[in-house]
Design a protein around this motif. Structure first.
Motif, mmCIF file in Angstrom:
data_model
loop_
_atom_site.group_PDB
_atom_site.id
_atom_site.type_symbol
_atom_site.label_atom_id
_atom_site.label_comp_id
_atom_site.label_asym_id
_atom_site.label_seq_id
_atom_site.Cartn_x
_atom_site.Cartn_y
_atom_site.Cartn_z
ATOM 1 N N MET A 1 0.844 -1.204 0.000
ATOM 2 C CA MET A 1 0.000 0.000 0.000
ATOM 3 C C MET A 1 0.872 1.244 0.000
ATOM 4 N N ASN A 2 0.680 2.124 -0.985
ATOM 5 C CA ASN A 2 1.373 3.396 -1.039
ATOM 6 C C ASN A 2 0.507 4.475 -0.392
ATOM 7 N N VAL A 3 1.066 5.156 0.587
ATOM 8 C CA VAL A 3 0.341 6.181 1.333
ATOM 9 C C VAL A 3 1.144 7.477 1.275
ATOM 10 N N ILE A 4 0.498 8.571 0.936
ATOM 11 C CA ILE A 4 1.201 9.847 1.030
ATOM 12 C C ILE A 4 0.563 10.693 2.128
ATOM 13 N N ILE A 5 1.384 11.565 2.681
ATOM 14 C CA ILE A 5 0.958 12.430 3.775
ATOM 15 C C ILE A 5 1.067 13.879 3.303
ATOM 16 N N ILE A 6 -0.009 14.618 3.449
ATOM 17 C CA ILE A 6 -0.010 16.047 3.114
ATOM 18 C C ILE A 6 -0.250 16.800 4.421
ATOM 19 N N GLU A 7 0.807 17.363 4.949
ATOM 20 C CA GLU A 7 0.785 17.955 6.296
ATOM 21 C C GLU A 7 1.901 18.992 6.371
ATOM 22 N N ASP A 8 1.579 20.219 6.772
ATOM 23 C CA ASP A 8 2.592 21.281 6.762
ATOM 24 C C ASP A 8 3.446 21.323 8.024
ATOM 25 N N GLU A 9 3.099 20.558 9.040
ATOM 26 C CA GLU A 9 3.923 20.497 10.248
ATOM 27 C C GLU A 9 4.816 19.258 10.165
ATOM 28 N N VAL A 10 6.105 19.493 10.063
ATOM 29 C CA VAL A 10 7.065 18.408 9.850
ATOM 30 C C VAL A 10 6.995 17.374 10.965
ATOM 31 N N LYS A 11 6.909 17.842 12.203
ATOM 32 C CA LYS A 11 6.858 16.920 13.348
ATOM 33 C C LYS A 11 5.603 16.064 13.296
ATOM 34 N N ALA A 12 4.465 16.666 12.966
ATOM 35 C CA ALA A 12 3.202 15.928 12.882
ATOM 36 C C ALA A 12 3.251 14.909 11.746
ATOM 37 N N ALA A 13 3.855 15.279 10.623
ATOM 38 C CA ALA A 13 3.964 14.361 9.485
ATOM 39 C C ALA A 13 4.843 13.170 9.837
ATOM 40 N N ARG A 14 5.941 13.419 10.535
ATOM 41 C CA ARG A 14 6.850 12.338 10.926
ATOM 42 C C ARG A 14 6.178 11.406 11.925
ATOM 43 N N SER A 15 5.424 11.980 12.860
ATOM 44 C CA SER A 15 4.719 11.168 13.849
ATOM 45 C C SER A 15 3.655 10.296 13.183
ATOM 46 N N LEU A 16 2.945 10.881 12.218
ATOM 47 C CA LEU A 16 1.922 10.124 11.497
ATOM 48 C C LEU A 16 2.552 9.002 10.692
ATOM 49 N N GLU A 17 3.674 9.276 10.049
ATOM 50 C CA GLU A 17 4.362 8.230 9.280
ATOM 51 C C GLU A 17 4.778 7.069 10.185
ATOM 52 N N ASN A 18 5.280 7.378 11.369
ATOM 53 C CA ASN A 18 5.684 6.324 12.307
ATOM 54 C C ASN A 18 4.491 5.460 12.713
ATOM 55 N N LEU A 19 3.352 6.098 12.957
ATOM 56 C CA LEU A 19 2.153 5.350 13.324
ATOM 57 C C LEU A 19 1.675 4.463 12.168
ATOM 58 N N ILE A 20 1.749 5.007 10.958
ATOM 59 C CA ILE A 20 1.339 4.232 9.778
ATOM 60 C C ILE A 20 2.205 2.984 9.647
ATOM 61 N N MET A 21 3.512 3.148 9.781
ATOM 62 C CA MET A 21 4.431 2.012 9.638
ATOM 63 C C MET A 21 4.260 0.998 10.782
#
Length: 253
Positions: A1-21
């Motif tokens: 599954m390919n998932v992209i994240i559109i989020e302007d807060e770098v910390k929030a995007a990184r946290s979301l990516e970690n949760l996804i993985m």
């Protein structure tokens, strides 16, 4: 599954990516994008992902502006601190709406919802969720036409058009205000750009907007007479062989 994240807060995007993985170890996150412009550029030049997690308020505007430029044909999970955009999110492929700060359980439930939708459509319609979204997106049709009149270019919104008809050899747009503009495309080309749900090809000469239909009468020889809110140069008649299809089009709202 390919998932992209559109989020302007770098910390929030990184946290979301970690949760996804953590929840979906086999997933890939090929892009984390911080703006409307970056999202449009990426989506316009890459294959559509399987899922998008999208904040609403980005650095250069609202993420809904992305959908005005790019046809997004995958499910979207909106992640935002604001609750007032829920209705807009539903209109923009939103399958879930997570209010920040959201938990791991919230994200898990969002994944399950997307997968349940996908499984349902595969089992019951012979297609998948992305196919359904693609059909809906395509059927929205063209939003406006650029026309030229009196040495000026004018944009005519599609929802302002009452009907389009062949005048002499070229199609003309007629608005609800009675304004008329000649366009260079053929009527077939125009029809292909418009929503089949909103516009109906009565015959070789006329393409009408559902919103312009005032009433329909029975006519001689089992034909139908269509009366619009805006006057037409001639009577709009539908032959008996097309009456059932036309009435079904009127009914499917």
């Amino acid at each position: 599954m390919n998932v992209i994240i559109i989020e302007d807060e770098v910390k929030a995007a990184r946290s979301l990516e970690n949760l996804i993985m953590k929840l979906r170890p086999s997933a890939r996150v090929p892009a984390k994008l911080q703006s409307v412009e970056a999202a449009i550029d990426w989506l316009s030049s890459h294959e559509m992902p399987d899922l998008i997690f999208m904040d609403i308020q980005l650095s250069d505007g609202l993420s809904f502006d992305i959908f005005k430029t790019v046809t997004v044909t995958c499910p979207v999970v909106f992640c935002t601190a604001y609750g007032e955009y829920a209705l807009d999110a539903i209109k923009a492929n939103g399958v879930d709406y997570l209010l920040k700060p959201f938990s791991e359980e919230d994200l898990k439930a969002a994944f399950e919802k997307v997968e349940n939708f996908r499984n349902f459509f595969q089992q019951h319609s012979g297609s998948n969720l992305e196919d359904l979204i693609r059909k809906i997106s395509v059927d929205e049709g063209k939003k406006s036409f650029l026309v030229f009149k009196n040495n000026k270019y004018v944009t005519v919104q599609t929802d302002q058009i009452a009907y389009i008809y062949i005048k002499y050899t070229s199609p003309s747009i007629v608005t609800f205000k009675g304004e008329e503009y000649t366009i260079t495309q053929s009527l077939d080309q125009v029809q292909n750009q418009l929503s089949a749900r909103q516009f109906y090809r009565l015959n070789r000469q006329y393409l009408i907007n559902f919103s312009a239909v005032r009433e329909v009468e029975h006519y001689f020889a089992r034909k139908l007479l269509v009366n619009l809110h805006v006057a037409t140069p001639e009577k709009l008649l539908i032959g008996k062989e097309k009456t059932a299809a036309f009435l079904q089009w009127l009914e499917e709202r």
